[in-house]
Design a protein around this motif. Structure first.
Motif, short mmCIF file in Angstrom:
data_model
loop_
_atom_site.label_atom_id
_atom_site.label_comp_id
_atom_site.label_asym_id
_atom_site.label_seq_id
_atom_site.Cartn_x
_atom_site.Cartn_y
_atom_site.Cartn_z
N TYR A 180 -7.04 1.12 -4.70
CA TYR A 180 -7.31 -0.29 -4.39
C TYR A 180 -8.75 -0.51 -3.99
O TYR A 180 -9.42 -1.42 -4.49
CB TYR A 180 -6.38 -0.74 -3.26
CG TYR A 180 -6.62 -2.16 -2.81
CD1 TYR A 180 -6.17 -3.23 -3.57
CD2 TYR A 180 -7.32 -2.44 -1.64
CE1 TYR A 180 -6.40 -4.55 -3.18
CE2 TYR A 180 -7.56 -3.73 -1.24
CZ TYR A 180 -7.09 -4.79 -1.99
OH TYR A 180 -7.33 -6.08 -1.61
N LYS B 62 -10.34 -3.92 -5.37
CA LYS B 62 -10.90 -4.82 -4.36
C LYS B 62 -12.20 -5.45 -4.77
O LYS B 62 -13.05 -4.99 -5.38
CB LYS B 62 -11.06 -4.07 -3.04
CG LYS B 62 -11.30 -4.96 -1.88
CD LYS B 62 -11.24 -4.15 -0.61
CE LYS B 62 -11.50 -5.04 0.57
NZ LYS B 62 -11.49 -4.36 1.82
N MET C 22 2.55 -3.63 -2.94
CA MET C 22 1.91 -4.92 -2.61
C MET C 22 1.96 -5.19 -1.12
O MET C 22 0.97 -5.60 -0.52
CB MET C 22 2.63 -6.06 -3.34
CG MET C 22 2.26 -6.27 -4.78
SD MET C 22 3.23 -7.62 -5.50
CE MET C 22 2.75 -9.01 -4.48
N ASN D 190 -1.20 -5.60 1.22
CA ASN D 190 -1.39 -6.95 1.76
C ASN D 190 -1.49 -6.93 3.28
O ASN D 190 -2.27 -7.66 3.86
CB ASN D 190 -0.24 -7.85 1.31
CG ASN D 190 -0.41 -9.27 1.78
OD1 ASN D 190 -1.45 -9.88 1.56
ND2 ASN D 190 0.59 -9.80 2.44
N TRP D 191 -0.70 -6.07 3.92
CA TRP D 191 -0.67 -6.03 5.38
C TRP D 191 -1.58 -4.96 5.95
O TRP D 191 -1.68 -4.83 7.18
CB TRP D 191 0.76 -5.78 5.86
CG TRP D 191 1.73 -6.83 5.42
CD1 TRP D 191 1.47 -8.15 5.16
CD2 TRP D 191 3.12 -6.65 5.16
NE1 TRP D 191 2.62 -8.80 4.77
CE2 TRP D 191 3.65 -7.89 4.76
CE3 TRP D 191 3.98 -5.56 5.24
CZ2 TRP D 191 4.99 -8.07 4.44
CZ3 TRP D 191 5.31 -5.74 4.92
CH2 TRP D 191 5.80 -6.98 4.53
N GLN E 101 -5.20 -8.69 -8.96
CA GLN E 101 -4.98 -7.51 -8.12
C GLN E 101 -3.50 -7.09 -8.15
O GLN E 101 -3.19 -5.90 -8.22
CB GLN E 101 -5.43 -7.78 -6.69
CG GLN E 101 -6.92 -7.88 -6.54
CD GLN E 101 -7.34 -8.31 -5.15
OE1 GLN E 101 -6.67 -9.11 -4.49
NE2 GLN E 101 -8.47 -7.79 -4.69
N ILE E 102 -2.62 -8.07 -8.12
CA ILE E 102 -1.18 -7.77 -8.20
C ILE E 102 -0.86 -7.09 -9.53
O ILE E 102 -0.12 -6.11 -9.56
CB ILE E 102 -0.35 -9.05 -8.00
CG1 ILE E 102 -0.48 -9.54 -6.55
CG2 ILE E 102 1.12 -8.83 -8.37
CD1 ILE E 102 0.08 -10.93 -6.30
N SER F 256 5.05 -13.21 1.33
CA SER F 256 4.15 -12.86 2.43
C SER F 256 2.72 -12.59 1.97
O SER F 256 1.85 -12.38 2.81
CB SER F 256 4.68 -11.63 3.16
OG SER F 256 4.60 -10.49 2.34
N ASN F 257 2.48 -12.61 0.68
CA ASN F 257 1.15 -12.27 0.17
C ASN F 257 0.12 -13.31 0.58
O ASN F 257 0.23 -14.48 0.26
CB ASN F 257 1.18 -12.15 -1.35
CG ASN F 257 -0.18 -11.80 -1.91
OD1 ASN F 257 -0.93 -11.04 -1.32
ND2 ASN F 257 -0.51 -12.39 -3.04
N LYS F 258 -0.88 -12.86 1.30
CA LYS F 258 -1.99 -13.73 1.73
C LYS F 258 -3.33 -13.20 1.23
O LYS F 258 -4.32 -13.90 1.30
CB LYS F 258 -2.04 -13.82 3.26
CG LYS F 258 -0.77 -14.31 3.90
CD LYS F 258 -0.60 -15.79 3.71
CE LYS F 258 0.58 -16.28 4.51
NZ LYS F 258 1.65 -16.81 3.73
N ARG F 259 -3.36 -11.98 0.74
CA ARG F 259 -4.62 -11.31 0.42
C ARG F 259 -4.82 -11.08 -1.07
O ARG F 259 -5.94 -11.19 -1.57
CB ARG F 259 -4.67 -9.98 1.16
CG ARG F 259 -5.83 -9.10 0.75
CD ARG F 259 -5.85 -7.79 1.49
NE ARG F 259 -6.18 -8.05 2.88
CZ ARG F 259 -5.88 -7.26 3.87
NH1 ARG F 259 -5.23 -6.15 3.66
NH2 ARG F 259 -6.23 -7.55 5.09
N LEU F 260 -3.79 -10.71 -1.77
CA LEU F 260 -3.91 -10.22 -3.14
C LEU F 260 -3.94 -11.35 -4.16
O LEU F 260 -3.12 -12.27 -4.11
CB LEU F 260 -2.75 -9.27 -3.46
CG LEU F 260 -2.59 -8.09 -2.50
CD1 LEU F 260 -1.28 -7.37 -2.77
CD2 LEU F 260 -3.77 -7.14 -2.62
#
Length: 148
Positions: free
Chosen positions: A143, A148, A76, A80-81, A26-27, A18-22
């Motif tokens: 974060y 970020k 995460m 992410n959400w 960052q992970i 589901s990760n769309k941002r990290l």
């Protein structure tokens, strides 16, 4: 042990699929921060004061997967959400839903083995209800300030 391994597999699949941002960096930051922070807290609450423990109230190899692979994917997913840029109200509702999910999951981990793996000493769900939002806020600040 069955419940722990299933949770680790499920949480990691959900977190990475589901990760769309990290980003990968960052992970890596989230994993290292989470493991270091969890181990630091668990040294005192788990080992020294026996407030809670995984499997047995002592240093235990069986608990190692819980220390290194259970919470990082949860963090995460949380980041992410997270509704960055949304209203404070929407962010508060997000925290509330996460609090309910975390407390529900903690209750599930208390069932007998092989599905459950978490045990209370003097700790209880009330302490978690107070501490979890603080821990999520620390993660969020870390974060925003350092990743970020």
């Amino acid at each position: 042990m069955v419940g722990l391994l299933l949770a680790i597999i499920l949480f990691n699949i959900i977190a990475f699929k589901s990760n769309k941002r990290l980003t990968v960096k960052q992970i890596a930051h989230i994993w290292v921060f989470t493991i270091a922070f969890q181990m630091s807290a668990d040294i005192f609450i788990d080992i020294k004061y026996q407030g809670y423990w995984y499997f047995r109230p002592e240093v235990d190899w069986a608990a190692l997967p819980a220390h290194i692979a259970l919470l990082p994917p949860v963090n995460m997913m949380f980041l992410n959400w997270y509704p960055f840029g949304s209203s404070l109200g929407k962010q508060a509702v997000y925290f509330f839903y996460w609090e309910i999910a975390l407390l529900t999951y903690e209750l599930l981990t208390l069932i007998p083995e092989p599905w459950g793996y978490f045990h209370y000493g003097w700790w209880n769900l009330g302490y978690s209800a107070v501490v979890d939002p603080i821990l999520l806020m620390i993660l969020l600040v870390y974060y925003k300030k350092f990743i970020k």
